[in-house]
Write an enzyme that holds these catalytic residues in place. Structure first.
Site, mmCIF file in Angstrom:
data_model
loop_
_atom_site.group_PDB
_atom_site.id
_atom_site.type_symbol
_atom_site.label_atom_id
_atom_site.label_comp_id
_atom_site.label_asym_id
_atom_site.label_seq_id
_atom_site.Cartn_x
_atom_site.Cartn_y
_atom_site.Cartn_z
ATOM 1 N N VAL A 287 0.833 -1.203 0.000
ATOM 2 C CA VAL A 287 0.000 0.000 0.000
ATOM 3 C C VAL A 287 0.865 1.249 0.000
ATOM 4 O O VAL A 287 0.566 2.243 -0.663
ATOM 5 C CB VAL A 287 -0.953 -0.012 1.220
ATOM 6 C CG1 VAL A 287 -1.706 1.303 1.315
ATOM 7 C CG2 VAL A 287 -1.918 -1.172 1.119
ATOM 8 N N ALA A 288 1.975 1.201 0.748
ATOM 9 C CA ALA A 288 2.848 2.367 0.824
ATOM 10 C C ALA A 288 3.566 2.630 -0.489
ATOM 11 O O ALA A 288 3.773 3.781 -0.882
ATOM 12 C CB ALA A 288 3.878 2.170 1.941
ATOM 13 N N ILE A 290 2.653 1.766 -3.621
ATOM 14 C CA ILE A 290 1.832 2.068 -4.794
ATOM 15 C C ILE A 290 1.199 3.443 -4.662
ATOM 16 O O ILE A 290 0.452 3.693 -3.717
ATOM 17 C CB ILE A 290 0.719 1.016 -4.961
ATOM 18 C CG1 ILE A 290 1.317 -0.393 -5.042
ATOM 19 C CG2 ILE A 290 -0.107 1.301 -6.204
ATOM 20 C CD1 ILE A 290 0.299 -1.480 -4.911
ATOM 21 N N GLU A 292 -1.572 5.159 -5.167
ATOM 22 C CA GLU A 292 -2.949 4.885 -5.583
ATOM 23 C C GLU A 292 -3.568 6.026 -6.370
ATOM 24 O O GLU A 292 -4.389 5.826 -7.260
ATOM 25 C CB GLU A 292 -3.841 4.590 -4.362
ATOM 26 C CG GLU A 292 -3.453 3.358 -3.573
ATOM 27 C CD GLU A 292 -2.465 3.695 -2.463
ATOM 28 O OE1 GLU A 292 -1.894 4.805 -2.492
ATOM 29 O OE2 GLU A 292 -2.244 2.856 -1.577
ATOM 30 N N ASP A 334 -1.132 18.817 -44.203
ATOM 31 C CA ASP A 334 -1.722 18.963 -45.525
ATOM 32 C C ASP A 334 -1.717 20.445 -45.888
ATOM 33 O O ASP A 334 -1.669 21.312 -45.009
ATOM 34 C CB ASP A 334 -3.150 18.411 -45.503
ATOM 35 C CG ASP A 334 -3.781 18.393 -46.880
ATOM 36 O OD1 ASP A 334 -3.057 18.109 -47.843
ATOM 37 O OD2 ASP A 334 -4.987 18.671 -46.979
ATOM 38 N N ASN A 729 -2.365 8.509 1.928
ATOM 39 C CA ASN A 729 -2.249 8.633 0.476
ATOM 40 C C ASN A 729 -3.465 9.312 -0.150
ATOM 41 O O ASN A 729 -3.340 10.184 -1.019
ATOM 42 C CB ASN A 729 -2.056 7.250 -0.145
ATOM 43 C CG ASN A 729 -0.675 6.669 0.155
ATOM 44 O OD1 ASN A 729 0.178 7.346 0.734
ATOM 45 N ND2 ASN A 729 -0.468 5.426 -0.227
ATOM 46 N N ASP A 733 -2.234 12.924 -1.230
ATOM 47 C CA ASP A 733 -1.721 12.749 -2.594
ATOM 48 C C ASP A 733 -2.577 13.462 -3.630
ATOM 49 O O ASP A 733 -2.068 14.219 -4.463
ATOM 50 C CB ASP A 733 -1.662 11.255 -2.949
ATOM 51 C CG ASP A 733 -0.475 10.565 -2.295
ATOM 52 O OD1 ASP A 733 0.223 11.229 -1.493
ATOM 53 O OD2 ASP A 733 -0.255 9.373 -2.570
#
Length: 899
Positions: A287-288, A290, A292, A334, A729, A733
């Site tokens: 968990v730490a 990743i 999230e 073009d 997180n 985060d």
């Protein structure tokens, strides 16, 4: 009757009209019988574009769960449920579901290019059946049908012209040719290019003038449009640079996490820890490790960039395209409708052997002569305007605000030129009413009209220079009409050829006054002068191209138009120089036959002309082979395969066909090439911001991992719990990372070269910075626990709950303040950085502080997280440790030890 051998009619333009009718067992007057048409339909199938298998909504949803990050989160959730850590497990599952929902709705509208192709051609067709012209669904048209088409009609199948009356078509969407194409019945050579097949009609193009009959030779997927559709289906869309970088980053993160887990697990066992306890610790570590919030924050940051671009008329259909354009170092564009206005305007005038460039500005009702302003009052100039207004079947009106026009685009361009002078077209037409006309034909290449003025008659004629000169016996020089000698005739032809080679379409204009009405009046004309036409460049494009150059972006023109025309426009726009060569499509080999020398020549050629869809694909493939990120702009059906193949396809919103818009990643609503520069700036800014919040998320999460690992390996009396880590997180985060995602761009962002496609989101230098940042945060927070224990609670022994709480809150506030370390501008004061000046960062900081205090103030939440702090002195230690980590990181950054 046997079915005609349709498959062997490979080059119908090289077969005369009578032979093609014979080969297809058809009659030009009676057409096919209903019975025979039904029989052929059963053999050849419906005249429609077959679509590739569409991606189902279920598959789009499933794809959202296929990524390394989701795999890591799923493993962590599984371990949480296995050890009955239900809150941890459900919280992780919620993160996975939220990210999947966002991704699903953002990608639901993709992969619709084949549907657009079908809509493009779902129109009725008029065919001759049983000696009558009837209207049928275009899907029921079969080879051998006699099509009848006239101005404004869409052509529903590939057909060989057998009758033509002032017949012109617009094939720009298929060939890139900006001028209407005059159609006739004459057979051509077999190796004639698509844009020069003047006896062929093609599915999906339009009739602009006249009418005609044509025998259908190909339908459905065997048409030229069908070939383009097949290329669209076959062209693969490679993963975007951002997707590749996130995949690479995810793999590195997985290996780092797995490596640390193994080390910590072995260390714990060697320290006498139980296997079950170490497995529970692994949950916390997973968990730490990743981040999230990374998938959600990346998606939302890109979505915000997409919405911001929409305000500037740039519609982004795929989120990853926002960043991709920021890394683009080649734009293949073009010409027609993208760099030019897709309008035919007078750009050159020649009278009495003196040439003059002109610039028509209708909005100011004036005409400017760049080379010679005195020409505006000359008799030759007046006659030239009168002829342009009278020998004309188009209509044009401008009321000071809006334009209304109809008819042949070239004749509309002539009326615009006349409208810009003192005497308007309608004034000429009222003074000289038309009484007779010799219509333009592909045989004579001349149009002439007879007009009456009181008791006199006025003859006006225009046409191809070499043809009209044969009907001229005199020329207007100054105020006099003098004989047109052979030497003068030759000089006019030389001048006309010279201008044609520069990319202009040149027409000659002549007149004659007579006292009597003549039935055959096309003779003894007086040459008034020449006018050259061109599709003018968009005025804002040169500045946009110059900015692309300063940003290190190569711009390449690729068009189906004439090489001289393409080079002329390229020079005006600053894309090419006089000495640069134009690559002709006939000289372009298939990609698998290219030598190294050929590839090198392609890479250094600024203009490609008379190219096919296959040529465009080959060029883009070459650039991508050289690790370049390719942006392709276009508006026609012929651009669709290249738009899909490119790293990012950019279609025009106003002039672009629906096919081009559907297959592209981005659409410019205003068709402005300059909008691409804005999009590039936004893309670069977003990539820089993605780097900011990835560094922020990783350094925060790695600090948690270091704390958990240190406490586990050293067997300390305190530890963070998995649910606490997840709470940290989710709280600290997402909001700061989102705020970083909308940070304004640095002033110099468009003065640096694009990042290489090989540039990773996090390189070695940034990995080093992440490790330093996380180590400082971990050390100061673990230090806060020891300070609290030694100074405040030493007599009471180790209080595991209090130690956990000090660590929990000091880590939250350290990570909140860490967002201010995410500025990487050198030599800028702390309070003047773009992050410090970002109001959203301050909103995020305040919001995170409030959310973190909720965990302390609301008793149920506090009980779930198992937190409580005994007194104000503990809070001082928490706050001091948080600011200490900020100070130390700023110190190492100022000392240039890390970025």
């Amino acid at each position: 009757m046997n079915l005609p051998d349709i498959d062997n009619i490979k080059t119908p333009w090289a077969i005369d009209d009578k032979s093609i009718l014979s080969q297809l067992h058809a009659d030009s007057e009676s057409g096919l019988s209903s019975t025979e048409a039904a029989r052929r339909l059963s053999f050849v199938g419906y005249n429609k574009i077959e679509s590739s298998k569409r991606v189902s909504p279920f598959r789009i949803l499933i794809n959202q769960f296929i990524s390394p990050f989701v795999l890591l989160l799923t493993v962590a959730a599984g371990l949480s449920f296995f050890f009955e850590e239900w809150l941890d497990g459900f919280a992780i599952i919620a993160v996975i579901v939220i990210n999947a929902i966002i991704g699903f709705f953002m990608e639901f509208q993709a992969e619709r290019s084949m549907e657009a192709l079908k809509k493009l051609t779902s129109v009725p067709a008029r065919v001759v059946r049983d000696s009558k012209i009837i209207e049928i669904p275009s899907e029921e048209v079969v080879p051998g049908d006699i099509l009848f088409v006239e101005g404004g009609d869409m052509i529903t199948a590939d057909a060989r012209v057998i009758q033509a009356s002032q017949f012109q078509t617009d094939e720009s969407a298929l060939t890139g040719e900006s001028l209407p194409v005059e159609k006739n019945t004459k057979a051509l050579q077999q190796d004639v290019s698509l844009a020069e097949r003047h006896n062929m009609l093609y599915k999906g193009t339009f009739v602009t003038k006249g009418n005609g009959r044509a025998i259908v030779v190909h339908t459905g997927m065997t048409t030229e449009l069908g070939a383009v559709a097949r290329l669209v289906q076959q062209a693969s869309q490679a993963a975007t640079p951002l997707e590749k970088k996130i995949q690479q980053f995810s793999k590195k993160l997985i290996w780092i996490t797995v490596g640390l887990l193994i080390i910590i697990f072995i260390a714990g066992i060697l320290n006498g820890q139980k296997i079950v306890q170490m497995l529970e610790t692994s949950i916390a570590l997973a968990v730490a490790a990743i981040p999230e919030g990374l998938p959600i924050v990346a998606t939302l940051a890109l979505a915000f960039g997409m919405l911001r671009m929409a305000k500037y008329n740039v519609i982004v259909k795929k989120l990853s395209a926002v960043e991709t354009l920021g890394g683009t170092n080649v734009i293949v564009t073009d010409k027609t409708g993208t760099l030019t206005q897709n309008k035919i305007e007078a750009a050159y005038m020649q009278v009495y052997n003196a040439a003059s460039r002109i610039n028509v500005d209708v909005s100011k009702a004036s005409i400017r002569f760049i080379d010679n302003n005195t020409l505006i009052d000359t008799p030759a100039h007046i006659e030239l305007h009168r002829i342009a207004a009278l020998c004309n079947t188009a209509a044009y009106h401008y009321d000071g605000q809006s334009e209304k026009e109809s008819g042949d685009p070239l004749e509309v361009g002539l009326l615009k030129m006349v409208f810009s002078s003192a005497i308007k077209p309608e004034d000429h037409q009222k003074q000289f009413p038309k009484v007779d006309e010799i219509p333009f034909s592909s045989d004579t290449k001349i149009m002439a009209t007879l007009h009456k003025n009181n008791q006199d008659y006025y003859i006006a004629a225009k046409g191809a220079v070499e043809e009209l000169l044969t009907f001229c016996s005199s020329v207007m020089e100054g105020n006099e009409i003098v004989a047109l000698t052979d030497d003068k005739r030759k000089q006019w032809l030389i001048n006309a050829e010279k201008q044609a080679q520069s990319g202009l379409r040149i027409l000659a204009f002549a007149f004659r006054l007579t006292k009597e009405k003549e039935k055959d009046f096309l003779h003894h004309l007086t040459l008034a002068g020449l006018i050259g036409f061109i599709d003018p460049p968009r005025p804002e494009v040169p500045a946009a191209i110059e900015e692309c150059k300063s940003a290190g972006i190569k711009v390449v023109m690729i068009t189906g138009d004439h090489p001289a025309t393409a080079k002329n426009i390229a020079i005006q726009l600053g894309l090419a120089k006089e000495e640069d060569e134009v690559m002709h499509g006939n000289a372009m080999k298939p990609y698998d036959q290219l030598t190294d020398a050929d590839k090198e020549k392609w890479l250094h050629t600024p203009v490609f002309a008379r190219v096919s869809p296959e040529h465009k694909l080959s060029l883009i493939t070459l650039f991508q082979e050289k690790k370049m990120i390719v942006g392709m702009t276009g508006d026609g059906v012929n651009d669709a395969p290249a738009l899909k193949k490119a790293d990012i396809g950019i279609a025009m919103g106003q002039r672009g066909t629906q096919v081009a818009q559907e297959v592209a990643d981005m659409v410019l609503k205003d068709d402005a090439f300059s909008s691409i520069v804005l999009a590039i700036k936004q893309g670069r800014m977003i990539f820089d911001n993605i780097r900011k919040f990835v560094i922020f998320l990783l350094s925060c999460n790695l600090s948690e991992l270091l704390i958990v690992a240190t406490a586990s390996v050293l067997n300390l009396h305190f530890q963070l719990f998995p649910l606490q880590i997840l709470f940290i997180n989710l709280v600290t985060d997402v909001l700061p990372a989102l705020a970083l995602g909308v940070t304004e761009a640095a002033p110099h962002i468009m003065q640096r070269k694009p990042y290489s496609s090989e540039t990773s989101i996090i390189n070695k230098k940034r990995w080093s910075a992440i490790f330093v940042y996380s180590s400082i945060i971990a050390v100061t927070n673990i230090g806060a626990v020891f300070v609290s224990h030694e100074l405040l609670h030493d007599m009471e022994g180790w209080n595991k709950e209090l130690c956990n709480n000090i660590l929990f809150y000091s880590l939250i506030f350290s990570q909140i303040l860490h967002v201010f370390n995410m500025s990487f501008e050198k030599g800028v004061a702390f309070h003047k950085t773009e992050v410090f000046r970002n109001k959203y960062v301050w909103f995020a900081v305040v919001g995170c502080i409030i959310l973190s205090m909720i965990s302390y103030w609301i008793i149920p939440v506090r009980n779930v997280l198992d937190v409580t702090i005994y007194g104000w002195r503990d809070w001082i230690i928490v706050i001091a440790a948080s600011f200490l980590s900020l100070f130390l990181i700023q110190l190492v950054k100022r000392m240039r030890w890390v970025i």
